[in-house]
Design a protein around this motif. Structure first.
Motif, PDB file in Angstrom:
ATOM      1  N   UNK A  50      42.764   5.412 -89.766  1.00  0.00           N
ATOM      2  CA  UNK A  50      43.047   6.616 -90.556  1.00  0.00           C
ATOM      3  C   UNK A  50      43.887   6.273 -91.783  1.00  0.00           C
ATOM      4  N   UNK A  51      44.915   5.477 -91.599  1.00  0.00           N
ATOM      5  CA  UNK A  51      45.773   5.108 -92.729  1.00  0.00           C
ATOM      6  C   UNK A  51      45.013   4.270 -93.758  1.00  0.00           C
ATOM      7  N   UNK A  52      44.177   3.357 -93.290  1.00  0.00           N
ATOM      8  CA  UNK A  52      43.380   2.549 -94.202  1.00  0.00           C
ATOM      9  C   UNK A  52      42.461   3.440 -95.040  1.00  0.00           C
ATOM     10  N   UNK A  53      41.795   4.389 -94.384  1.00  0.00           N
ATOM     11  CA  UNK A  53      40.915   5.311 -95.103  1.00  0.00           C
ATOM     12  C   UNK A  53      41.712   6.142 -96.107  1.00  0.00           C
ATOM     13  N   UNK A  54      42.875   6.607 -95.704  1.00  0.00           N
ATOM     14  CA  UNK A  54      43.712   7.418 -96.593  1.00  0.00           C
ATOM     15  C   UNK A  54      44.096   6.643 -97.852  1.00  0.00           C
ATOM     16  N   UNK A  55      44.586   5.429 -97.665  1.00  0.00           N
ATOM     17  CA  UNK A  55      45.031   4.641 -98.814  1.00  0.00           C
ATOM     18  C   UNK A  55      43.871   4.109 -99.652  1.00  0.00           C
ATOM     19  N   UNK A  56      42.664   4.117 -99.086  1.00  0.00           N
ATOM     20  CA  UNK A  56      41.465   3.770 -99.855  1.00  0.00           C
ATOM     21  C   UNK A  56      40.900   4.989-100.586  1.00  0.00           C
ATOM     22  N   UNK A  57      41.480   6.155-100.336  1.00  0.00           N
ATOM     23  CA  UNK A  57      41.009   7.371-100.982  1.00  0.00           C
ATOM     24  C   UNK A  57      39.777   7.979-100.339  1.00  0.00           C
ATOM     25  N   UNK A  58      39.499   7.616 -99.095  1.00  0.00           N
ATOM     26  CA  UNK A  58      38.328   8.136 -98.379  1.00  0.00           C
ATOM     27  C   UNK A  58      38.763   9.299 -97.494  1.00  0.00           C
ATOM     28  N   UNK A  59      38.899  10.472 -98.096  1.00  0.00           N
ATOM     29  CA  UNK A  59      39.439  11.646 -97.415  1.00  0.00           C
ATOM     30  C   UNK A  59      38.618  12.042 -96.189  1.00  0.00           C
ATOM     31  N   UNK A  60      37.305  12.037 -96.313  1.00  0.00           N
ATOM     32  CA  UNK A  60      36.457  12.410 -95.175  1.00  0.00           C
ATOM     33  C   UNK A  60      36.622  11.458 -94.007  1.00  0.00           C
ATOM     34  N   UNK A  61      36.678  10.161 -94.298  1.00  0.00           N
ATOM     35  CA  UNK A  61      36.867   9.170 -93.238  1.00  0.00           C
ATOM     36  C   UNK A  61      38.265   9.286 -92.631  1.00  0.00           C
ATOM     37  N   UNK A  62      39.248   9.597 -93.466  1.00  0.00           N
ATOM     38  CA  UNK A  62      40.612   9.818 -92.971  1.00  0.00           C
ATOM     39  C   UNK A  62      40.624  10.952 -91.948  1.00  0.00           C
ATOM     40  N   UNK A  63      39.950  12.041 -92.274  1.00  0.00           N
ATOM     41  CA  UNK A  63      39.891  13.185 -91.350  1.00  0.00           C
ATOM     42  C   UNK A  63      39.156  12.816 -90.061  1.00  0.00           C
ATOM     43  N   UNK A  64      38.109  12.019 -90.196  1.00  0.00           N
ATOM     44  CA  UNK A  64      37.372  11.567 -89.013  1.00  0.00           C
ATOM     45  C   UNK A  64      38.308  10.814 -88.071  1.00  0.00           C
ATOM     46  N   UNK A  65      39.036   9.833 -88.612  1.00  0.00           N
ATOM     47  CA  UNK A  65      39.919   9.029 -87.760  1.00  0.00           C
ATOM     48  C   UNK A  65      41.091   9.832 -87.228  1.00  0.00           C
ATOM     49  N   UNK A  66      41.554  10.825 -87.965  1.00  0.00           N
ATOM     50  CA  UNK A  66      42.592  11.714 -87.431  1.00  0.00           C
ATOM     51  C   UNK A  66      42.053  12.515 -86.248  1.00  0.00           C
ATOM     52  N   UNK A  67      40.795  12.912 -86.336  1.00  0.00           N
ATOM     53  CA  UNK A  67      40.166  13.620 -85.221  1.00  0.00           C
ATOM     54  C   UNK A  67      40.029  12.698 -84.012  1.00  0.00           C
TER      55      UNK A  67
END
Length: 78
Positions: A50-67
């Motif tokens: 989730x953090x990797x996706x967030x810092x890469x700017x991949x908001x949708x993937x960030x939400x996926x990993x948070x889920x």
């Protein structure tokens, strides 16, 4: 087999060609796979993704990993 390069699919861009983890995987299945692969460290692995996706700017993937992380937390408490 053709090699997939990260620059072929821009998850952060709008429009045609956008591909996210939501289209490729189910959060429940990802949580189960994380448990099988990482055992008691599955939540840590999901948080890292989730953090990797967030810092890469991949908001949708960030939400996926948070889920996925949330699903792992529910399984741990249940």
């Amino acid at each position: 087999m053709r090699k997939i390069h990260s620059d072929h699919v821009r998850a952060g861009s709008a429009g045609i060609g956008e591909l996210t983890l939501w289209q490729l995987a189910d959060p429940d299945a990802a949580a189960q796979a994380a448990i099988e692969l990482y055992g008691s460290s599955a939540a840590t692995a999901a948080a890292h993704c989730a953090l990797t996706a967030h810092f890469d700017g991949r908001t949708g993937d960030y939400r996926f990993w948070c889920t996925v992380f949330s699903e792992l937390d529910c399984r741990r408490q249940g």
